[in-house]
Design a protein around this motif. Structure first.
Motif, PDB file in Angstrom:
ATOM      1  N   TYR A  99      -4.169  -1.528   3.789  1.00 52.93           N
ATOM      2  CA  TYR A  99      -3.007  -2.257   4.307  1.00 52.93           C
ATOM      3  C   TYR A  99      -3.341  -2.493   5.775  1.00 52.93           C
ATOM      4  O   TYR A  99      -3.241  -1.555   6.576  1.00 52.93           O
ATOM      5  CB  TYR A  99      -1.730  -1.421   4.197  1.00 52.93           C
ATOM      6  N   LEU A 121      -5.186   0.322   7.677  1.00 53.33           N
ATOM      7  CA  LEU A 121      -4.969   1.608   7.001  1.00 53.33           C
ATOM      8  C   LEU A 121      -5.607   1.618   5.613  1.00 53.33           C
ATOM      9  O   LEU A 121      -5.348   0.742   4.789  1.00 53.33           O
ATOM     10  CB  LEU A 121      -3.462   1.869   6.861  1.00 53.33           C
ATOM     11  N   ALA A 171      -5.336   3.075   2.372  1.00 54.67           N
ATOM     12  CA  ALA A 171      -4.384   3.870   1.578  1.00 54.67           C
ATOM     13  C   ALA A 171      -5.077   4.515   0.392  1.00 54.67           C
ATOM     14  O   ALA A 171      -4.696   5.603  -0.043  1.00 54.67           O
ATOM     15  CB  ALA A 171      -3.235   2.985   1.107  1.00 54.67           C
ATOM     16  N   PRO A 178       0.270  14.851  -2.058  1.00 56.61           N
ATOM     17  CA  PRO A 178       1.417  14.931  -1.157  1.00 56.61           C
ATOM     18  C   PRO A 178       1.961  13.538  -0.835  1.00 56.61           C
ATOM     19  O   PRO A 178       1.343  12.531  -1.195  1.00 56.61           O
ATOM     20  CB  PRO A 178       0.840  15.606   0.096  1.00 56.61           C
ATOM     21  N   ASN A 179       3.078  13.473  -0.138  1.00 55.03           N
ATOM     22  CA  ASN A 179       3.642  12.173   0.247  1.00 55.03           C
ATOM     23  C   ASN A 179       2.616  11.364   1.021  1.00 55.03           C
ATOM     24  O   ASN A 179       1.924  11.902   1.882  1.00 55.03           O
ATOM     25  CB  ASN A 179       4.879  12.364   1.152  1.00 55.03           C
ATOM     26  N   GLY A 180       2.520  10.096   0.675  1.00 54.48           N
ATOM     27  CA  GLY A 180       1.611   9.202   1.400  1.00 54.48           C
ATOM     28  C   GLY A 180       0.160   9.335   0.975  1.00 54.48           C
ATOM     29  O   GLY A 180      -0.729   8.750   1.589  1.00 54.48           O
ATOM     30  N   ALA A 181      -0.111  10.109  -0.102  1.00 53.13           N
ATOM     31  CA  ALA A 181      -1.507  10.344  -0.529  1.00 53.13           C
ATOM     32  C   ALA A 181      -2.144   9.084  -1.107  1.00 53.13           C
ATOM     33  O   ALA A 181      -3.369   8.945  -1.090  1.00 53.13           O
ATOM     34  CB  ALA A 181      -1.547  11.454  -1.563  1.00 53.13           C
ATOM     35  N   GLY A 182      -1.323   8.188  -1.646  1.00 49.96           N
ATOM     36  CA  GLY A 182      -1.866   6.969  -2.246  1.00 49.96           C
ATOM     37  C   GLY A 182      -1.594   6.860  -3.738  1.00 49.96           C
ATOM     38  O   GLY A 182      -2.170   6.006  -4.416  1.00 49.96           O
ATOM     39  N   LYS A 183      -0.702   7.703  -4.267  1.00 50.30           N
ATOM     40  CA  LYS A 183      -0.421   7.686  -5.712  1.00 50.30           C
ATOM     41  C   LYS A 183       0.215   6.358  -6.140  1.00 50.30           C
ATOM     42  O   LYS A 183      -0.243   5.723  -7.085  1.00 50.30           O
ATOM     43  CB  LYS A 183       0.528   8.832  -6.108  1.00 50.30           C
ATOM     44  N   SER A 184       1.273   5.946  -5.411  1.00 51.41           N
ATOM     45  CA  SER A 184       1.964   4.706  -5.809  1.00 51.41           C
ATOM     46  C   SER A 184       1.029   3.518  -5.689  1.00 51.41           C
ATOM     47  O   SER A 184       1.010   2.643  -6.560  1.00 51.41           O
ATOM     48  CB  SER A 184       3.188   4.453  -4.933  1.00 51.41           C
ATOM     49  N   THR A 185       0.237   3.499  -4.629  1.00 53.94           N
ATOM     50  CA  THR A 185      -0.716   2.397  -4.451  1.00 53.94           C
ATOM     51  C   THR A 185      -1.681   2.367  -5.636  1.00 53.94           C
ATOM     52  O   THR A 185      -1.970   1.298  -6.192  1.00 53.94           O
ATOM     53  CB  THR A 185      -1.471   2.568  -3.109  1.00 53.94           C
ATOM     54  N   HIS A 235       5.429  14.974  -8.531  1.00 52.98           N
ATOM     55  CA  HIS A 235       5.394  15.910  -7.411  1.00 52.98           C
ATOM     56  C   HIS A 235       5.630  17.320  -7.919  1.00 52.98           C
ATOM     57  O   HIS A 235       5.573  18.276  -7.175  1.00 52.98           O
ATOM     58  CB  HIS A 235       6.541  15.602  -6.433  1.00 52.98           C
TER      59      HIS A 235
HETATM   60  P1  ATP Z   1       4.873   9.237  -2.022  1.00 53.21           P
HETATM   61  O1  ATP Z   1       4.604  10.449  -2.822  1.00 53.21           O
HETATM   62  O2  ATP Z   1       5.566   9.557  -0.726  1.00 53.21           O
HETATM   63  O3  ATP Z   1       5.535   8.132  -2.782  1.00 53.21           O
HETATM   64  P2  ATP Z   1       2.250   8.050  -2.339  1.00 53.21           P
HETATM   65  O4  ATP Z   1       1.226   9.073  -2.654  1.00 53.21           O
HETATM   66  O5  ATP Z   1       2.798   7.275  -3.478  1.00 53.21           O
HETATM   67  O6  ATP Z   1       3.428   8.690  -1.501  1.00 53.21           O
HETATM   68  P3  ATP Z   1       1.604   5.485  -1.166  1.00 53.21           P
HETATM   69  O7  ATP Z   1       3.023   4.977  -1.265  1.00 53.21           O
HETATM   70  O8  ATP Z   1       0.603   4.930  -2.101  1.00 53.21           O
HETATM   71  O9  ATP Z   1       1.584   7.076  -1.259  1.00 53.21           O
HETATM   72  O10 ATP Z   1       1.137   5.241   0.327  1.00 53.21           O
HETATM   73  C1  ATP Z   1      -0.185   5.512   0.793  1.00 53.21           C
HETATM   74  C2  ATP Z   1      -0.280   5.083   2.254  1.00 53.21           C
HETATM   75  O11 ATP Z   1      -0.174   3.665   2.332  1.00 53.21           O
HETATM   76  C3  ATP Z   1       0.854   5.635   3.125  1.00 53.21           C
HETATM   77  O12 ATP Z   1       0.297   5.921   4.389  1.00 53.21           O
HETATM   78  C4  ATP Z   1       1.837   4.475   3.213  1.00 53.21           C
HETATM   79  O13 ATP Z   1       2.559   4.521   4.423  1.00 53.21           O
HETATM   80  C5  ATP Z   1       0.908   3.273   3.176  1.00 53.21           C
HETATM   81  N1  ATP Z   1       1.555   2.103   2.555  1.00 53.21           N
HETATM   82  C6  ATP Z   1       2.048   2.022   1.293  1.00 53.21           C
HETATM   83  N2  ATP Z   1       2.521   0.783   1.055  1.00 53.21           N
HETATM   84  C7  ATP Z   1       2.316   0.067   2.182  1.00 53.21           C
HETATM   85  C8  ATP Z   1       2.602  -1.297   2.569  1.00 53.21           C
HETATM   86  N3  ATP Z   1       3.132  -2.145   1.717  1.00 53.21           N
HETATM   87  N4  ATP Z   1       2.247  -1.676   3.801  1.00 53.21           N
HETATM   88  C9  ATP Z   1       1.673  -0.812   4.671  1.00 53.21           C
HETATM   89  N5  ATP Z   1       1.370   0.478   4.375  1.00 53.21           N
HETATM   90  C10 ATP Z   1       1.699   0.915   3.154  1.00 53.21           C
END
Ligand code: ATP
Length: 327
Positions: free
Chosen positions: A18, A21, A23, A42-49, A196
């Motif tokens: 992104y 960054l 991700a 953990p939060n922000g690890a990149g799972k949703s991405t 989680h």
């Molecule tokens: P959570 O458990 O909190 O949902 P996650 O493991 O799913 O977190 P992601 O949502 O994939 O993590 O985010 C991974 C990184 O990418 C984070 O630093 C987040 O801030 C960043 N990020 C996610 N989506 C975007 C976006 N659309 N634009 C910019 N940065 C993003």
């Protein structure tokens, strides 16, 4: 059905940026037919991405993803026919009845008119929704709404089912029911479960993938993970305690520390368990043993160790990870 060699999800060298960054950084893994994979981090690890990319909702910056051997970037429509997806917030319409909604989903998935009722019946049966077909979704409990979300994900019998945090907000009974449903799904689908909730992984998944700061930090079977949690230390207590040097003499003992009067923590070689010898000697010497038990690492401790050990955050090597856990 047990896990087979057939690869249903293939993720090869996938990264996602992104802006500046990173991700998700160079992720590679496979999921086989009949396998339930727990995706942790953990939060922000990149799972949703990662999930967004696997479901074809976000393009990777680099790398390749195939679903049932179909490239999701080259043939997204075809690949998505082989996928069922329950997002974190289920895409349900609360003003529909369960039957109306599932009929609508069946149409969206291009299930032939003549086969729709059968598909709806099967999905309802699998998700135990038979009793609530005529009820408005908005009036159902959260657990039942979640089942409706899972039913829409499996209505077209996809080989791959992806569930994003499916038990969040449910009560303990609903959690058990949904977990057992996920296990059942794993019998004839490949399932990716993002969560989680750490115990969810040991109770529901065959394999665990932990990501941290966008990189894989651990990938192994749940069985191996459980072995990893077996620590090689004993906790012992005596009424007439010997001194620590006496305990140090047992074969396999690496170190002995006192925790409180009469109690010791004994670290030993994982291949030599001194418990039996300690019990025998205690009887012989009149040490009056009160307690002896192996100490276990919790999954939470393993997870925290792995995801907070900075230098291991981008390492994808099982041997090194063992060190990270036990060091
Ligand atoms: P959570 O458990 O909190 O949902 P996650 O493991 O799913 O977190 P992601 O949502 O994939 O993590 O985010 C991974 C990184 O990418 C984070 O630093 C987040 O801030 C960043 N990020 C996610 N989506 C975007 C976006 N659309 N634009 C910019 N940065 C993003």
């Amino acid at each position: 059905m047990s896990v087979t060699d057939e690869i249903l999800v293939s993720v090869k060298g996938v990264s996602r940026f992104y802006g500046d960054l990173c991700a998700v950084n160079n992720l590679s893994f496979n999921i086989h037919r009949g396998e339930v994979l727990g995706l942790l981090g953990p939060n922000g690890a990149g799972k949703s991405t990662t999930i967004q990319m696997i479901t074809g909702n976000l393009a990777p910056s680099f790398g390749q993803i195939s679903i049932n051997s179909i490239d999701i970037l080259d043939r997204p429509k075809k690949a998505k026919q082989h996928l069922g997806y329950l997002p974190e917030h289920p895409p349900i319409y609360k003003e529909f009845t369960v039957d109306e909604y599932l009929r609508f989903c069946a149409k969206l998935h291009h299930i032939k008119h003549s086969e729709r009722q059968e598909a709806i019946n099967i999905a309802k049966q699998r998700c135990s929704l038979n009793e609530v077909g005529k009820r408005l979704i908005g009036n159902l409990s959260k657990g039942f709404q979640q089942r409706v979300g899972i039913a829409q994900a499996i209505i077209h019998s996809p080989p791959v089912v992806i569930l994003d945090e499916p038990t969040v907000g449910l009560d303990p009974i609903q959690i058990r029911e949904i977990r057992s449903l996920i296990r059942e799904l794993g019998e004839d689908h490949s399932v990716i479960l993002s969560t989680h909730i750490l115990p969810e992984v040991t109770t529901t998944c065959d394999k665990v993938l932990i990501i941290n700061k966008g990189s894989i930090v651990l990938t192994e079977t749940t069985e191996d993970l459980q072995k990893r949690m077996q620590s090689s230390s004993l906790f012992v207590g005596f009424h007439q305690a010997p001194n620590a040097e006496e305990l140090h003499k047992f074969a396999g003992v690496d170190s002995v520390s006192t925790t409180k009067e009469g109690y010791f923590r004994i670290h030993h070689n994982p291949d030599i368990d001194p418990s039996e010898q300690i019990v025998l000697k205690s009887v012989e010497q009149g040490w009056r043993l009160i307690e002896i038990r192996p100490e276990q690492l919790s999954l939470e401790e393993v997870f925290v160790d792995i995801t907070t050990t900075e230098e291991h955050s981008s390492i994808n090597n099982d041997d090194v990870m063992v060190e990270a856990v036990y060091s």
